[in-house]
Design a protein around this motif. Structure first.
Motif, mmCIF file in Angstrom:
data_model
loop_
_atom_site.group_PDB
_atom_site.id
_atom_site.type_symbol
_atom_site.label_atom_id
_atom_site.label_comp_id
_atom_site.label_asym_id
_atom_site.label_seq_id
_atom_site.Cartn_x
_atom_site.Cartn_y
_atom_site.Cartn_z
ATOM 1 N N PRO A 13 0.488 -4.567 -10.288
ATOM 2 C CA PRO A 13 0.278 -5.375 -9.089
ATOM 3 C C PRO A 13 -0.692 -4.711 -8.107
ATOM 4 C CG PRO A 13 2.601 -5.332 -9.651
ATOM 5 C CD PRO A 13 1.921 -4.345 -10.552
ATOM 6 N N TRP A 14 -1.632 -5.490 -7.623
ATOM 7 C CA TRP A 14 -2.618 -5.014 -6.658
ATOM 8 C C TRP A 14 -1.940 -4.463 -5.406
ATOM 9 C CZ3 TRP A 14 -7.550 -3.808 -5.880
ATOM 10 C CH2 TRP A 14 -8.102 -3.915 -4.614
ATOM 11 N N ALA A 15 -0.843 -5.094 -4.988
ATOM 12 C CA ALA A 15 -0.159 -4.696 -3.755
ATOM 13 C C ALA A 15 0.524 -3.340 -3.876
ATOM 14 C CB ALA A 15 0.874 -5.762 -3.369
ATOM 15 N N ASP A 16 0.743 -2.859 -5.096
ATOM 16 C CA ASP A 16 1.406 -1.561 -5.286
ATOM 17 C C ASP A 16 0.440 -0.383 -5.222
ATOM 18 O OD1 ASP A 16 3.991 -2.437 -5.477
ATOM 19 O OD2 ASP A 16 4.006 -2.570 -7.671
ATOM 20 N N LEU A 17 -0.855 -0.642 -5.152
ATOM 21 C CA LEU A 17 -1.850 0.428 -5.168
ATOM 22 C C LEU A 17 -2.283 0.744 -3.741
ATOM 23 C CD1 LEU A 17 -3.913 -0.813 -8.239
ATOM 24 C CD2 LEU A 17 -2.180 0.994 -8.183
ATOM 25 N N HIS A 18 -1.711 1.805 -3.181
ATOM 26 C CA HIS A 18 -1.960 2.182 -1.784
ATOM 27 C C HIS A 18 -2.871 3.406 -1.715
ATOM 28 C CE1 HIS A 18 2.150 0.278 -0.439
ATOM 29 N NE2 HIS A 18 1.393 -0.550 -1.134
ATOM 30 N N TYR A 19 -3.766 3.421 -0.773
ATOM 31 C CA TYR A 19 -4.615 4.590 -0.547
ATOM 32 C C TYR A 19 -3.791 5.723 0.060
ATOM 33 C CZ TYR A 19 -8.721 1.611 -1.285
ATOM 34 O OH TYR A 19 -9.660 0.772 -1.822
ATOM 35 N N ILE A 20 -4.153 6.960 -0.301
ATOM 36 C CA ILE A 20 -3.441 8.132 0.219
ATOM 37 C C ILE A 20 -3.496 8.158 1.738
ATOM 38 C CG2 ILE A 20 -3.488 10.651 0.368
ATOM 39 C CD1 ILE A 20 -4.383 10.739 -2.529
ATOM 40 N N ALA A 21 -4.679 7.953 2.298
ATOM 41 C CA ALA A 21 -4.836 8.044 3.753
ATOM 42 C C ALA A 21 -3.950 7.037 4.473
ATOM 43 C CB ALA A 21 -6.300 7.841 4.138
ATOM 44 N N ARG A 22 -3.811 5.841 3.905
ATOM 45 C CA ARG A 22 -2.978 4.823 4.548
ATOM 46 C C ARG A 22 -1.516 5.260 4.551
ATOM 47 N NH1 ARG A 22 -3.150 -0.631 6.076
ATOM 48 N NH2 ARG A 22 -1.194 -0.986 7.179
ATOM 49 N N GLU A 23 -1.044 5.830 3.453
ATOM 50 C CA GLU A 23 0.338 6.297 3.382
ATOM 51 C C GLU A 23 0.585 7.430 4.380
ATOM 52 O OE1 GLU A 23 3.124 5.348 1.282
ATOM 53 O OE2 GLU A 23 1.864 3.552 1.267
ATOM 54 N N VAL A 24 -0.373 8.342 4.476
ATOM 55 C CA VAL A 24 -0.229 9.472 5.400
ATOM 56 C C VAL A 24 -0.257 8.988 6.846
ATOM 57 C CG1 VAL A 24 -1.286 11.630 6.202
ATOM 58 C CG2 VAL A 24 -1.162 11.137 3.753
ATOM 59 N N GLU A 25 -1.119 8.030 7.149
ATOM 60 C CA GLU A 25 -1.194 7.494 8.510
ATOM 61 C C GLU A 25 0.123 6.857 8.937
ATOM 62 O OE1 GLU A 25 -3.352 7.752 10.774
ATOM 63 O OE2 GLU A 25 -5.353 8.036 9.939
ATOM 64 N N ASP A 26 0.879 6.303 7.975
ATOM 65 C CA ASP A 26 2.129 5.615 8.293
ATOM 66 C C ASP A 26 3.340 6.541 8.325
ATOM 67 O OD1 ASP A 26 0.806 3.227 8.527
ATOM 68 O OD2 ASP A 26 1.255 2.551 6.491
ATOM 69 N N MET A 27 3.129 7.852 8.111
ATOM 70 C CA MET A 27 4.245 8.803 8.086
ATOM 71 C C MET A 27 4.559 9.342 9.476
ATOM 72 S SD MET A 27 3.775 11.213 4.741
ATOM 73 C CE MET A 27 5.275 12.081 5.223
ATOM 74 N N ALA A 28 5.850 9.539 9.727
ATOM 75 C CA ALA A 28 6.254 10.224 10.955
ATOM 76 C C ALA A 28 6.183 11.730 10.767
ATOM 77 C CB ALA A 28 7.674 9.809 11.345
ATOM 78 N N GLY A 29 6.489 12.206 9.553
ATOM 79 C CA GLY A 29 6.462 13.639 9.279
ATOM 80 C C GLY A 29 7.657 14.354 9.861
#
Length: 548
Positions: free
Chosen positions: A413-429
């Motif tokens: 699925p196209w929707a399952d392929l996320h860019y690394i930067a987008r995932e990191v931007e959405d993290m609280a850490g």
């Protein structure tokens, strides 16, 4: 006679003008960088694959990389290429004709010392090469002890090379040198990388209202993708990172109907000579001094006393194998031989892994080794995920997902392929968060500029994460050896790995150098290392997760 003389003078002036114009145009094709004084593989005199590299990327105010940073990166990746394109494979370096010798092999050697090796490159007709650029890999090893370490090779640009190898265990040790690619093969790889980004293509699956269409997709609007129609393509721009992807426009469906992604196929165009250069004389052991070097024990144990923490410099060698166990020379690494020790280390940790199948091996290893770490059935692609495993006893959560497109995978699925930067931007850490990523294997067919752009976008996201949450642990897994063709040669991987190290060098994060760990191990060369290597990689990773 006077008229004839005037015509001759005019003709001479015209020829001079044409020559000057040709020289100027030719010089513009070369990168305007000065050669580095360091004589490592990543610091050699440079020819730029026909100059394409310099024109594929121009830094802008919003590109996250300055002109100075870009030029510095190119300088780091300088490589010596043949002065001319070979007309015959007889002109290429032949590993069976090359030779190496150990300097002072009979001297008294002790653990902690070094030996030096001199390597002479020759072509098929046994002529000593007059230029450099061959891609050699060197190691010191002992098969019975399952011991080995990596050594850097220095190019002297005249057909001679030297290597320095550290003596890190007592007992016999032998030198092994492989020709991974001749300089002539590297020239082919370099040119193909910059001039043909569509060697690998992908498919986009569009679905809407009961209709289905499949079209070609790729990361750049290349002539092969666009064809004769300048308005051909659907463009997909990630709103946060700005990353783009292109698909040919379906004949009867809108662009928003893109639903699935998959690998398409391979379509490199190579001449007969180029094909032979890449297939022959590749990854072959060079004959030379195979006598054992007797290394005497010393009182001091060879290991680092530095606590494993972010920001440490990666040395050469970064460590060594002994009895199949990797001892790090970067920091005081630990072993985690039991599920209990691993589970204890991962207690209260939330780990996000993003990358390719070589990082998926870490996820698989942890899942297989720790019985209480249970994978959830998310009904996702078996290759590109995402996957999630939880351990309710230790309050641990681990996610692995593909690093986003481009990625060579089965239909997903196209929707399952996320860019690394987008995932990191959405993290609280936070102190319980660990981010691990690797990105290289699926970028070996693209121009360097495209890869550099992806890295600087990720760097921007990592800097932002560490700024808002400095206790977050960020780990990068380096490239590893294993590729040997035009679609993914070790030389291409090495270049990308050097770019990654340069772009992330000043950040407080961890680099796990698996290039050295895979290059010197005795196992057959494979892009997916065996379990014993994966265990050592994960042990080193865990040493940073719980260093005390």
């Amino acid at each position: 006679m006077g008229r004839l003389l005037q015509l001759l003078i005019l003709a001479l002036i015209l020829l001079i003008c044409i020559y000057v114009l040709f020289v100027c145009q030719f010089n513009q094709c070369l990168l305007n960088v000065s050669p580095s004084n360091h004589l490592k593989y990543n610091h050699t005199s440079f020819t730029s694959c026909g100059g394409i590299t310099n024109r594929t990327f121009t830094p802008t105010n919003d590109s996250s990389i300055s002109k100075e940073e870009w030029e510095s990166l190119l300088t780091e990746l300088q490589w010596s290429l043949p002065p001319v394109v070979p007309l015959s494979t007889d002109e290429a370096t032949n590993p069976t004709k090359c030779s190496f010798s150990v300097v002072n092999p009979n001297s008294n050697h002790t653990v902690g010392g070094f030996i030096d090796v001199i390597l002479i490159a020759r072509d098929t007709k046994n002529r000593i090469k007059t230029y450099g650029g061959d891609f050699f890999q060197a190691k010191l090893f002992n098969s019975e002890l399952k011991a080995s370490t990596y050594g850097a090779v220095t190019d002297h640009f005249n057909g001679t090379y030297t290597a320095r190898l550290a003596l890190l265990w007592p007992g016999p040790a032998k030198v092994s040198i492989r020709l991974v690619h001749s300089s002539e093969a590297v020239q082919v790889l370099c040119r193909q990388r910059e001039q043909d980004p569509d060697k690998v293509y992908f498919q986009g699956y569009f679905e809407e209202g009961g209709k289905q269409e499949t079209v070609m997709c790729n990361a750049q609007r290349s002539p092969r993708l666009v064809g004769n129609d300048a308005q051909c393509c659907c463009e997909y721009r990630e709103p946060v990172t700005g990353e783009t992807w292109f698909c040919r426009r379906p004949s009867s469906l809108p662009c928003h109907a893109l639903t699935y992604h998959s690998m398409g196929g391979y379509q490199a165009v190579l001449s007969k000579v180029e094909t032979t250069l890449l297939k022959s004389s590749t990854n072959i052991i060079v004959p030379g001094d195979d006598s054992a070097i007797d290394v005497q024990q010393q009182d001091t144990e060879i290991r680092s006393q530095t606590k494993c923490r972010p920001g440490l410099h990666t040395s050469v060698p970064a460590g060594f194998y002994f009895q199949d166990h990797w001892t790090s020379l970067v920091c005081d690494s630990k072993s985690f031989p039991s599920a209990k020790l691993i589970s204890g280390c991962l207690k209260d940790k939330q780990i996000l892994m993003m990358g390719d199948s070589t990082l998926r091996q870490w996820f698989d290893y942890l899942e297989e080794t720790v019985p209480t770490l249970i994978r959830l059935n998310l009904h996702t692609s078996s290759k590109s995920g995402p996957f999630e495993a939880v351990d309710t006893q230790s309050n641990t959560r681990i996610i692995w997902r593909a690093h986003g497109i481009p990625i060579r995978t089965s239909k997903t699925p196209w929707a399952d392929l996320h860019y690394i930067a987008r995932e990191v931007e959405d993290m609280a850490g936070g102190a319980h968060s660990v981010v691990v990523f690797t990105i290289w294997a699926h970028f070996t067919t693209y121009p360097l500029a495209m890869y550099a752009h992806r890295l600087v976008v990720i760097r921007r996201a990592v800097v932002s994460l560490l700024s808002r949450s400095p206790t977050t642990l960020v780990v990068i897994k380096s490239a590893n050896t294993g590729y040997k063709d035009v679609y993914g040669s070790d030389w291409l991987s090495w270049q990308l790995d050097m770019a990654l190290r340069e772009i992330f060098k000043d950040l407080p994060l961890v680099l796990i150098d698996v290039w050295q760990m895979t290059s010197c191990h005795y196992s057959p060369d494979n892009i997916h290392p065996p379990s014993v290597v994966i265990q050592n990689e994960v042990d080193l990773f865990l040493s940073f997760v719980c260093p005390q």
